[in-house]
Enzyme design. Structure first.
Site, PDB file in Angstrom:
ATOM      1  N   SER A   1       0.802  -1.230   0.000  1.00  0.00           N
ATOM      2  CA  SER A   1       0.000   0.000   0.000  1.00  0.00           C
ATOM      3  C   SER A   1       0.831   1.275   0.000  1.00  0.00           C
ATOM      4  CB  SER A   1      -0.942   0.006   1.211  1.00  0.00           C
ATOM      5  OG  SER A   1      -1.887  -1.021   1.125  1.00  0.00           O
TER       6      SER A   1
ATOM      7  N   PHE B   1     -10.503   7.421  17.083  1.00  0.00           N
ATOM      8  CA  PHE B   1     -11.609   6.713  17.717  1.00  0.00           C
ATOM      9  C   PHE B   1     -11.233   5.368  18.339  1.00  0.00           C
ATOM     10  CE2 PHE B   1     -13.214   9.422  14.283  1.00  0.00           C
ATOM     11  CZ  PHE B   1     -13.987  10.291  15.042  1.00  0.00           C
TER      12      PHE B   1
END
Length: 490
Positions: free
Chosen positions: A97, A269
């Site tokens: 990636s 989060f």
């Protein structure tokens, strides 16, 4: 003689009167109202770059069937301009990636593991830091140079910038937009590059830094004594709050943030990656669509426009696990974010004349669709759909292999679940097994758990809006950079 002179005099007088009348008509408004010399307000140019990590074309097809059936359409299927993208990296046929996303962002081919650096950069593996974690920088002082990213170029032109992901915000794909480093695993260093004015800050992000940064990865912003991974004692969340970032650590705090009153927004989060959408608790973690639209609200206040990158990052992780159901659900969640973004963009730019939306993937995986399966329709609570076993398209009977055992529609080229002998022991395999949330589809080549590999196949790109018609044919991932740059005027 007298009459001739009188006639000439009258003709001259009439000409003067006519000229005066015409001039007066031409200046009637300006004589009563001063000319407005204020330049027109600039038309904002917005770019939203959607990246489905690992979302190969077979995964897209499977996700479509899973969600809406064979003849249905996902939002990404409706994008009017399309292309195929070659994804190989500087040193590998099959990319990871880091260099694939960096190629989109910089237009430069680089080696696997490298984040937005020149092609000669060597991906030196991290060494142990003071806490014994392999997070110590081993890049070396003269190991390549940074190359500018689309996000940095947007920032330099005065546009607002944002990064939204379901992975850690320091993971390879998001990192490639705003940081530069020799190895993707140096996530403490990557986090520091996002903190305006702090040690290690990436000055190419300007004085104020990123305007929006949303995702997981709290551990790389926190000290070890607070449960994080930082060995330098820095609390990067506190540092970013001191730079006027509004901060949210859960869904309720995120929901409470008023975008109209927020100039910079940080949301972390989870400690590591955010949950798979199949497992996500909406009371704790916002959806990718919710993060995307709030980011657009914050960034949209800039009258010059914005650049926003949105990653559906956990598609890739589920594929590495060979848990197809998780991968397909995360692909659908990614598609929902695309749908929400297009709808929101059309509120202020109905024809998307000043908004470019690009949807693509960084690489493929080895997921395949097996056999001559009859059409299944979408997956429901009572129907396995594409997650089921192959049934003959003529008779509807379960198709069996040479060992007399059923096999699933979805399989993998490599993965952890490979039968080492005859599959006859799997004669009872059925839809209830293969459609389970945690079922690992079978693979041809056995590898260790979680290490199914990327694939080297070209990936899909879809585009809509300003400059979208320039995306066509089969193009290299570095060419995508040039096309986005031209469309956005960067």
């Amino acid at each position: 003689m007298y009459n001739m002179k009188r006639k000439a005099f009258l003709m001259t007088a009439l000409s003067i009167a006519a000229a005066t009348l015409i001039t007066g008509c031409g200046n009637s408004s300006s004589s009563s109202t001063p000319a407005d010399t204020t330049p027109p307000a600039p038309t904002p140019t917005n770019v939203i770059f959607f990246l489905g990590d690992g979302m190969g074309m077979t995964t897209m097809t499977a996700a479509r069937i899973y969600s809406v059936g064979e003849d249905g359409e996902l939002t990404m299927d409706t994008l009017p301009e399309t292309a195929f993208v070659k994804t190989f990296s500087n040193d590998a046929q099959v990319t990871d990636s880091a260099p694939s996303m960096a190629a989109y962002m910089t237009g430069v081919k680089m080696n696997n593991e490298v984040i937005s650096m020149t092609s000669d950069t060597v991906a030196n593996s991290p060494i142990a830091d003071a806490n014994g974690n392999l997070l110590g920088n081993n890049c070396g002082s003269s190991n390549g140079k940074s190359v500018p990213t689309l996000l940095e170029q947007a920032k330099a032109k005065g546009l607002a910038t944002g990064v939204v992901t379901t992975t850690r915000v320091t993971h390879a794909t998001p990192a490639a937009t705003y940081s530069h480093i020799c190895h993707r695993d140096l996530e403490n260093d990557i986090a520091a590059q996002a903190v305006p004015g702090g040690a290690g800050y990436n000055s190419a992000l300007g004085t104020n830094g990123l305007d929006v940064l949303l995702g997981g990865g709290r551990q790389f912003f926190m000290t070890t004594k607070d449960g994080g991974k930082r060995a330098d004692g820095r609390d990067l969340i506190a540092e970013m709050k001191a730079k006027n970032y509004a901060y949210a650590s859960n869904a309720s705090e995120f929901s409470a943030i008023d975008a109209s009153k927020t100039d910079r927004l940080l949301g972390l989060f989870t400690s590591s990656h955010m949950s798979y959408d199949l497992d996500r608790d909406p009371a704790k973690e916002p959806s990718l669509a919710e993060m995307t639209t709030k980011a657009m609200d914050v960034l949209g206040k800039n009258n010059k426009g914005y650049f926003l990158m949105v990653e559906g990052g956990r598609i890739d992780h589920a594929l590495h696990e060979t848990t197809a159901k998780k991968a397909l659900q995360d692909t659908v969640a990614f598609d929902n974010a695309i749908k929400a973004a297009i709808a929101k963009a059309r509120v202020t730019d109905p024809d998307l004349k000043n908004t470019l939306i690009v949807v693509t993937a960084d690489h493929d995986h080895t997921l395949v669709l097996n056999g001559y399966a009859k059409r299944t329709g979408k997956t429901t609570a009572s129907e396995a759909g594409v997650l089921g076993v192959v049934k003959d398209y003529v008779t509807g009977a379960v198709t069996k292999d040479n060992d007399g055992a059923p096999y699933s529609i979805i399989g993998f080229g490599n993965g952890e679940n490979r039968t080492q002998s005859s599959r006859s022991a799997m004669a009872s395999l059925d839809n209830s097994v293969t459609s389970a949330n945690t079922y690992h589809q079978e693979a041809v080549v056995r590898v260790s758990a979680g290490n199914e590999t990327h694939g080297g196949t070209d990936v899909f790109l879809g585009a809509i809006g300003k400059g979208a018609d320039t995306f066509n044919g089969t193009i290299d991932n570095t060419k995508v950079n040039a096309l986005v740059k031209a469309a956005a005027g960067l």
